[in-house]
Design an enzyme around this catalytic site. Structure first.
Site, PDB file in Angstrom:
ATOM      1  N   GLU A 180      40.721  47.981  45.320  1.00 18.92           N
ATOM      2  CA  GLU A 180      40.538  46.893  44.355  1.00 18.92           C
ATOM      3  C   GLU A 180      39.811  45.735  45.016  1.00 18.92           C
ATOM      4  O   GLU A 180      40.173  45.311  46.100  1.00 18.92           O
ATOM      5  CB  GLU A 180      41.929  46.454  43.876  1.00 18.92           C
ATOM      6  N   ASP A 240      39.058  42.041  44.029  1.00 20.77           N
ATOM      7  CA  ASP A 240      39.234  40.937  43.085  1.00 20.77           C
ATOM      8  C   ASP A 240      38.113  39.923  43.300  1.00 20.77           C
ATOM      9  O   ASP A 240      38.134  39.162  44.262  1.00 20.77           O
ATOM     10  CB  ASP A 240      40.600  40.267  43.293  1.00 20.77           C
ATOM     11  N   GLU A 244      40.215  35.649  40.439  1.00 20.40           N
ATOM     12  CA  GLU A 244      41.512  35.504  39.790  1.00 20.40           C
ATOM     13  C   GLU A 244      41.706  34.011  39.675  1.00 20.40           C
ATOM     14  O   GLU A 244      41.714  33.307  40.701  1.00 20.40           O
ATOM     15  CB  GLU A 244      42.620  36.106  40.634  1.00 20.40           C
ATOM     16  N   HIS A 253      41.072  44.341  48.538  1.00 18.12           N
ATOM     17  CA  HIS A 253      42.277  45.149  48.800  1.00 18.12           C
ATOM     18  C   HIS A 253      41.829  46.590  49.070  1.00 18.12           C
ATOM     19  O   HIS A 253      41.697  47.386  48.130  1.00 18.12           O
ATOM     20  CB  HIS A 253      43.183  45.228  47.570  1.00 18.12           C
TER      21      HIS A 253
END
Ligand SMILES: *[C@@H]1O[C@H](CO)[C@@H](O)[C@H](O)[C@H]1NC(C)=O
Ligand SMILES: *[C@@H]1O[C@H](CO)[C@@H](O)[C@H](O)[C@H]1NC(C)=O
Ligand SMILES: *[C@@H]1O[C@H](CO)[C@@H](O)[C@H](O)[C@H]1NC(C)=O
Length: 463
Positions: free
Chosen positions: A234, A236, A239, A250
């Site tokens: 993942e 991101d 956010e 991640h």
């Protein structure tokens, strides 16, 4: 991303139709019509082509029903008549077509998509999670190693406790239909979600219902935790709400969507948060957490009371789209002005972007476990970016940690003076979901003008 929280549809309609189908997972009551959206692919000269795409809502938000139209899942429990084991459940139950605007509060307008927080229809829907598709049956794959990704965002209506997230995950482009033939609904119905938390609140994983061992949530009337989880890498990109933002890689040992079983999924539902093949914490860069409290927010350097552009650059050692990922850089553009990411002001920690060195030092200085390096660091993230990832657009509130890891002080038991604890100006009680849902029912986020291309190609430099 710490935890994904869902859905809220409560269908009590018993439909009087019979439909003899076997292993049917796509419903036939409402047609699935994806809202259209455009994005742009830019070349090294800065010339951009407009590409037509569409968005699809995640399967987890959908009505799941039997061939006779009876709910397979209601509130936060499975109907044992249809779902006792995973394979039987996927044979007995279908995912229904979505009414994007009236039920889920999702609308598009040329290059923009708007996600409303609360939609009161037949039921009450909370937030949504969408994927960008290249056509009606396949997710758009993005290959961002050595490239740049930019988009405009309006976070002005996102208060403390809300998270408008735009990110990439290593889902299968067909939602898993090829690898898991029991899944006959595919990407068209938003199947195949995974992320680095190895979420266990998914109703279907790898073509099977996640009903075995399902425990309804104690504080969320719509979710639960099943026996299986769904892991994958993942990235991101974003956010955020109007008070704080973070970007966070991640990596996972295996980037591709991978089923996990019980405690091996790690996370909050397991004995060991770090038991999975993924890095649940990531290596985050949040300007507020890195010490600059006057950089991002309403009226600040990046003024969240109006729209701005967010640019993320995936820099490789040799500058090529096949090299090793060595840095992730962030800049913003607002009112024609390019704004560099603020630099860390934390003693012993320098830099305004993510590198392996920044990550290992950050974990040391903040006293956090370094699961990022353990699961491959930037090189691991780079491999996932090179293999192709699916774009996710979401809006959610947090039933596990009240979003304080993003916009407040976290862990809540630690002193606010300890480096790394203060992540934003929001109060300890600001992100309780019941409060957020009653206080900000009209909240929404708008993402627009998505552009992808070589580094420096997607925005205009300030003269
Ligand atoms: C599927 O549904 C049928 C009833 O339609 C039921 O007899 C069967 O047990 C169900 N399978 C599972 C695994 O729940
Ligand atoms: C949809 O796009 C995928 C690739 O993204 C392609 O393989 C497939 O053939 C396309 N399907 C249609 C119906 O155009
Ligand atoms: C915060 O960042 C801005 C922009 O980089 C800078 O002008 C300002 O001095 C920084 N403030 C602190 C306290 O470092």
């Amino acid at each position: 991303m710490y935890q994904q929280i869902f859905f809220l549809l409560f269908f009590t309609t018993l439909l009087s139709f019979t439909n003899i189908v076997f292993c049917q997972k796509a419903g036939k009551l409402n047609p699935e019509v994806h809202p259209p959206i455009t994005w742009q692919q830019c070349d090294a000269t800065g010339k951009c082509d407009t590409i037509k795409g569409e968005v699809v809502i995640d399967a987890n938000w959908r009505w799941v029903h039997s061939d006779q139209g009876t709910n397979c899942y209601t509130g936060n429990t499975w109907n044992p008549t249809f779902c006792t084991d995973g394979v039987g459940c996927s044979q007995n139950c279908s995912l229904e077509g979505a009414q994007y605007q009236s039920v889920y509060g999702v609308t598009t307008d040329s290059s923009a998509v708007r996600l409303n927080f609360i939609t009161q229809g037949q039921g009450k829907n909370i937030g949504s999670r969408l994927f960008l598709m290249s056509n009606a049956t396949n997710y758009q794959m993005f290959y961002l190693l050595g490239q740049e990704f930019s988009f405009d965002v309006d976070v002005s209506k996102l208060d403390c406790g809300l998270n408008g997230a735009l990110y990439l995950v290593s889902m299968d482009s067909d939602g898993g239909m090829t690898r898991f033939p029991a899944n006959s609904a595919g990407a068209k119905y938003g199947t195949g979600y995974c992320d680095a938390q190895c979420p266990r609140d998914l109703k279907f994983i790898s073509g099977q219902g996640n009903c075995k061992g399902w425990v309804p949530s104690s504080n969320n009337p719509n979710t639960g935790v099943g026996g299986y989880g769904s892991c994958c890498a993942e990235m991101d990109l974003w956010e955020a709400n109007k008070m704080s933002n973070a970007f966070t890689p991640h990596p996972c040992d295996i980037s591709q969507q991978t089923l996990c079983n019980g405690d091996e999924c790690g996370g909050s539902a397991s004995a060991d948060r770090y038991a999975s093949i993924c890095d649940p914490d990531g290596c985050d860069f949040n300007p507020y957490r890195m010490g600059n409290h006057s950089f991002y927010g309403p009226g600040l350097q990046v003024d969240t009371s109006s729209v701005f552009t967010v640019v993320t650059q995936f820099v490789t050692t040799d500058g090529s789209p096949t090299g090793t990922l060595s840095a992730i850089k962030r800049l913003y553009v607002q009112n024609g002005k390019v704004i560099s990411q603020s630099e860390s002001t934390i003693p012993g920690l320098t830099g305004g972007g993510i590198t392996d060195d920044f990550c290992t030092k950050q974990k040391q200085v903040f006293g956090d476990k370094d699961s990022f390096t353990q699961h491959g660091g930037l090189a691991g993230m780079g491999k996932a970016l090179k293999d192709g990832m699916v774009l996710v657009l979401s809006l959610w509130d947090d039933y596990f940690a009240d979003m304080l890891w993003l916009d407040g002080s976290y862990p809540t038991t630690a002193s606010i003076d300890k480096p790394g604890v203060a992540r934003g100006p929001c109060s300890a009680t600001s992100g309780v979901p019941t409060t957020v849902e009653s206080k900000y029912p009209d909240a929404y986020v708008i993402y627009s003008n998505i552009k992808v291309g070589p580094i420096g190609s997607t925005f205009k430099k300030t003269l």
